[in-house]
Design a protein around this motif. Structure first.
Motif, PDB file in Angstrom:
ATOM      1  N   UNK A  91       0.845  -1.193   0.000  1.00 40.31           N
ATOM      2  CA  UNK A  91       0.000   0.000   0.000  1.00 40.31           C
ATOM      3  C   UNK A  91       0.874   1.234   0.000  1.00 40.31           C
ATOM      4  N   UNK A  92       0.717   2.092  -0.938  1.00 44.57           N
ATOM      5  CA  UNK A  92       1.518   3.317  -1.028  1.00 44.57           C
ATOM      6  C   UNK A  92       0.818   4.444  -0.289  1.00 44.57           C
ATOM      7  N   UNK A  93       1.598   5.253   0.365  1.00 47.13           N
ATOM      8  CA  UNK A  93       1.056   6.422   1.056  1.00 47.13           C
ATOM      9  C   UNK A  93       1.326   7.645   0.208  1.00 47.13           C
ATOM     10  N   UNK A  94       0.291   8.355  -0.116  1.00 45.49           N
ATOM     11  CA  UNK A  94       0.459   9.521  -0.966  1.00 45.49           C
ATOM     12  C   UNK A  94       0.781  10.746  -0.138  1.00 45.49           C
ATOM     13  N   UNK A  95       1.589  11.634  -0.681  1.00 47.29           N
ATOM     14  CA  UNK A  95       1.963  12.882  -0.033  1.00 47.29           C
ATOM     15  C   UNK A  95       1.489  14.031  -0.901  1.00 47.29           C
ATOM     16  N   UNK A  96       0.826  14.944  -0.301  1.00 49.78           N
ATOM     17  CA  UNK A  96       0.330  16.105  -1.026  1.00 49.78           C
ATOM     18  C   UNK A  96       1.492  17.052  -1.268  1.00 49.78           C
ATOM     19  N   UNK A  97       2.058  17.012  -2.482  1.00 54.61           N
ATOM     20  CA  UNK A  97       3.214  17.841  -2.797  1.00 54.61           C
ATOM     21  C   UNK A  97       2.884  19.324  -2.803  1.00 54.61           C
ATOM     22  N   UNK A  98       1.577  19.643  -2.914  1.00 58.76           N
ATOM     23  CA  UNK A  98       1.206  21.058  -2.946  1.00 58.76           C
ATOM     24  C   UNK A  98       1.130  21.673  -1.565  1.00 58.76           C
ATOM     25  N   UNK A  99       1.149  20.835  -0.523  1.00 63.19           N
ATOM     26  CA  UNK A  99       1.066  21.355   0.850  1.00 63.19           C
ATOM     27  C   UNK A  99       2.359  22.062   1.213  1.00 63.19           C
ATOM     28  N   UNK A 100       2.288  23.099   2.081  1.00 64.53           N
ATOM     29  CA  UNK A 100       3.499  23.805   2.494  1.00 64.53           C
ATOM     30  C   UNK A 100       4.417  22.868   3.267  1.00 64.53           C
ATOM     31  N   UNK A 101       5.759  23.102   3.244  1.00 65.50           N
ATOM     32  CA  UNK A 101       6.721  22.192   3.883  1.00 65.50           C
ATOM     33  C   UNK A 101       6.436  21.978   5.356  1.00 65.50           C
ATOM     34  N   UNK A 102       6.042  23.072   6.119  1.00 64.41           N
ATOM     35  CA  UNK A 102       5.863  22.898   7.562  1.00 64.41           C
ATOM     36  C   UNK A 102       4.726  21.941   7.890  1.00 64.41           C
ATOM     37  N   UNK A 103       3.750  21.809   6.962  1.00 59.45           N
ATOM     38  CA  UNK A 103       2.633  20.901   7.245  1.00 59.45           C
ATOM     39  C   UNK A 103       3.032  19.451   7.061  1.00 59.45           C
ATOM     40  N   UNK A 104       4.199  19.200   6.358  1.00 54.58           N
ATOM     41  CA  UNK A 104       4.632  17.827   6.109  1.00 54.58           C
ATOM     42  C   UNK A 104       5.623  17.345   7.162  1.00 54.58           C
ATOM     43  N   UNK A 105       5.907  18.194   8.241  1.00 57.05           N
ATOM     44  CA  UNK A 105       6.829  17.791   9.296  1.00 57.05           C
ATOM     45  C   UNK A 105       6.219  16.652  10.085  1.00 57.05           C
ATOM     46  N   UNK A 106       6.975  15.624  10.320  1.00 63.13           N
ATOM     47  CA  UNK A 106       6.468  14.448  11.029  1.00 63.13           C
ATOM     48  C   UNK A 106       6.073  14.819  12.442  1.00 63.13           C
ATOM     49  N   UNK A 107       4.937  14.310  12.936  1.00 62.96           N
ATOM     50  CA  UNK A 107       4.525  14.569  14.317  1.00 62.96           C
ATOM     51  C   UNK A 107       5.577  14.124  15.324  1.00 62.96           C
ATOM     52  N   UNK A 108       6.288  13.040  15.011  1.00 61.93           N
ATOM     53  CA  UNK A 108       7.330  12.558  15.923  1.00 61.93           C
ATOM     54  C   UNK A 108       8.450  13.574  16.110  1.00 61.93           C
ATOM     55  N   UNK A 109       8.771  14.305  15.055  1.00 65.02           N
ATOM     56  CA  UNK A 109       9.831  15.323  15.153  1.00 65.02           C
ATOM     57  C   UNK A 109       9.387  16.446  16.070  1.00 65.02           C
ATOM     58  N   UNK A 110       8.105  16.837  15.961  1.00 65.97           N
ATOM     59  CA  UNK A 110       7.584  17.886  16.836  1.00 65.97           C
ATOM     60  C   UNK A 110       7.619  17.445  18.293  1.00 65.97           C
ATOM     61  N   UNK A 111       7.252  16.190  18.516  1.00 67.54           N
ATOM     62  CA  UNK A 111       7.263  15.671  19.885  1.00 67.54           C
ATOM     63  C   UNK A 111       8.682  15.643  20.445  1.00 67.54           C
ATOM     64  N   UNK A 112       9.640  15.274  19.595  1.00 68.90           N
ATOM     65  CA  UNK A 112      11.032  15.230  20.044  1.00 68.90           C
ATOM     66  C   UNK A 112      11.534  16.635  20.387  1.00 68.90           C
ATOM     67  N   UNK A 113      11.126  17.606  19.580  1.00 73.71           N
ATOM     68  CA  UNK A 113      11.545  18.983  19.848  1.00 73.71           C
ATOM     69  C   UNK A 113      10.939  19.486  21.157  1.00 73.71           C
ATOM     70  N   UNK A 114       9.660  19.144  21.385  1.00 72.14           N
ATOM     71  CA  UNK A 114       9.010  19.544  22.625  1.00 72.14           C
ATOM     72  C   UNK A 114       9.683  18.886  23.820  1.00 72.14           C
ATOM     73  N   UNK A 115      10.071  17.616  23.657  1.00 72.16           N
ATOM     74  CA  UNK A 115      10.739  16.889  24.738  1.00 72.16           C
ATOM     75  C   UNK A 115      12.058  17.551  25.113  1.00 72.16           C
ATOM     76  N   UNK A 116      12.738  18.121  24.126  1.00 70.90           N
ATOM     77  CA  UNK A 116      14.008  18.806  24.417  1.00 70.90           C
ATOM     78  C   UNK A 116      13.783  20.097  25.181  1.00 70.90           C
TER      79      UNK A 116
END
Length: 536
Positions: free
Chosen positions: A4-29
């Motif tokens: 199963x392929x996961x599609x990515x909306x290439x038209x979305x702005x870059x900040x909206x494509x940031x992985x939730x895990x990265x945000x959580x890691x930044x908050x943890x720091x």
């Protein structure tokens, strides 16, 4: 197999494509930094005028959790944030009337000491029995702050937040260093207990050594404080004396009240004469002596005959000696002086304040500060000089030790009066400059700790309040309001025995410094050996 392929909306702005895990890691720091700052605020909340002294324990528990296992560089930054969270609100009163500049500068400098302590705690946090080493490192930081720069600034010692707490009797054992050590050790032990319990739930096994360290770190300070209660007593050893404390009030709060020096003197003389009238009418007992606050006569009575006459008239009216707080110029030097004024003989003895306040009574780095802001130098036009000898007045049948205002924060300044024979301590103060800020209540708590530390009645005559009478067990048995005239008259116990804290003096602090140095030395040795082993 189906893919199963996961599609990515290439038209979305870059900040909206940031992985939730990265945000959580930044908050943890960011969480450790936030926790360090908020635990500093929690420590501030534990200080007077609030009576929630026990909040110091979770404050240090959180700090221990934030620092444990980290490198010294992280400890430095997190310690600084803890210091800012604690000292910014605690010392806000230093900006009253002069603006935020001096307040922020003071906090920025004092927080550097806490930053170094944070680095030290992080360094020793991997050692066996780390709460002991870490608590000793904290006391080492307090010892440094009490001595440098400009002869030190001990405001914010952990002991001064414990006047209402169960740990207070530890002050009689080893003074403010032992009291503070007990509180900090218990806080770090609390974190270790929580950590050990959490590990036990995860692994279903509890390390006995960690559990023992946690248990001892929490229970030993509490048990020591309970055992030390036998050292706390308000029993009279040398009989009683009846003391009167005068609060004359000031025309208005703030620095400008110094321009109305004669009014301040008149107010204190008037209140003393009112006391004398009540004595003559039989409404209250005649005191054996009367205590006026610091700066109750900013007009030099040795130079100005009118000031001398006002004080003399008040002393004759009440018929007993008065300790007068004056500003005196002698041989071209200015002194903050207590003057023993006899109703018959006039002035007979003096005490010159020894621990004078930087930026309040003298201006360090005058030329540099003047270049930054000329208004700051105009507030201290002439530097006060330091006294050199303890001040113990014989007033009636009592020996009264004088500790003028700011001196109450310094261990040596209070102890010297007791070892010089004081049976009662007086802390004449002038807090009018700081309006209705928490400074008054913070300083009053210091006097309560000193009462227990040396087992002496402590009186606190203040120009504008809060004036108080404190028993040797730290209880306030009489106090005034703020910015009102008034007087307190009370029969109080005289004591001459010395507590272990009085006898030992600076020795407990020196021993804790050696413990801190030993822990840091051990931590550095372990780190160096680990690096060498890794290189082989």
């Amino acid at each position: 197999m189906t893919v199963t392929a996961t599609s990515v909306d290439e038209s979305a702005p870059p900040q909206s494509r940031i992985a939730p895990g990265w945000r959580a890691a930044r908050l943890a720091r960011l969480l450790p930094a936030l926790a360090a700052a908020l635990s500093g605020v929690l420590l501030y909340v534990s200080f007077p005028p609030r009576t929630v002294w026990w909040l110091a324990l979770p404050a240090f528990a959180v700090l221990g959790g934030v620092l444990r296992g980290r490198g010294w560089k992280a400890g430095l930054g997190l310690g600084y944030l803890f210091g800012l969270g604690f000292l910014l609100p605690l010392l806000v009163w230093t900006g009253v009337e002069v603006g935020p500049g001096p307040w922020l500068a003071l906090v920025a400098i004092e927080a550097l000491f806490v930053a170094l302590v944070g680095a030290g705690i992080a360094a020793v946090s991997r050692l066996p029995g780390w709460p002991v080493w870490a608590a000793a490192v904290w006391i080492a930081g307090e010892a440094a702050r009490a001595r440098v720069p400009f002869h030190g600034f001990p405001w914010g010692k952990i002991a001064f937040g414990q006047a209402d707490g169960v740990f207070l009797p530890l002050a009689a054992v080893g003074g403010t260093p032992v009291l503070g050590f007990g509180v900090v050790l218990c806080g770090f032990g609390l974190y270790e207990a929580v950590r050990s319990a959490a590990r036990g739930r995860r692994t279903r096994a509890v390390r006995r050594s960690a559990a023992a360290v946690a248990l001892l770190s929490v229970t030993v300070p509490v048990a020591g404080a309970l055992a030390a209660r036998s050292l706390v007593s308000d029993a009279a050893e040398d009989g009683h004396t009846t003391v009167a404390v005068i609060q004359g009030n000031v025309p208005r709060s703030g620095l400008e009240f110094n321009a109305q020096r004669r009014a301040v003197l008149d107010y204190h003389a008037r209140e003393t004469e009112r006391l004398a009238a009540e004595v003559d009418a039989g409404r209250i007992a005649r005191p054996d002596f009367v205590l006026w606050p610091e700066n109750s006569s900013d007009i030099d009575p040795f130079v100005y005959a009118d000031a001398r006459a006002v004080i003399d008239r008040a002393a004759k009216a009440v018929g007993v000696p008065i300790s007068v707080g004056g500003v005196v110029e002698r041989d071209g030097k200015l002194y903050n002086e207590q003057i023993l004024w006899d109703p018959v003989k006039g002035p007979t003895q003096t005490y010159d304040k020894r621990q004078i306040q930087p930026f309040g009574e003298y201006l360090p780095l005058r030329s540099l500060i003047g270049a930054i802001n000329s208004d700051w130098t105009s507030m201290v036009r002439q530097d006060f000089s330091r006294g050199t000898e303890p001040g113990v007045f014989t007033m009636g049948s009592a020996k009264v030790g004088l500790v003028t205002c700011y001196e109450a924060a310094f261990d040596w300044a209070v102890r010297s009066e007791v070892t010089d024979g004081a049976q009662l301590i007086s802390v004449p103060s002038n807090n009018a400059t700081f309006d209705r800020s928490e400074m008054t209540y913070q300083q009053l708590a210091m006097s309560r700790v000193r009462a227990v530390e040396h087992s002496r009645t402590v009186t606190v005559p203040v120009t504008s309040g809060v004036s108080a009478i404190i028993m040797p067990d730290g209880r306030i048995t009489g106090k005034t309001g703020m910015f009102v005239p008034g007087h307190l008259v009370q029969k109080v116990p005289l004591r001459s025995s010395e507590t272990p804290a009085t006898r030992l003096g600076v020795l407990p602090e020196m021993l804790l410094l050696l413990v801190a140095a030993g822990g840091l030395g051990w931590a550095i040795t372990v780190r160096v050996r680990g690096r060498r082993a890794g290189e082989v």
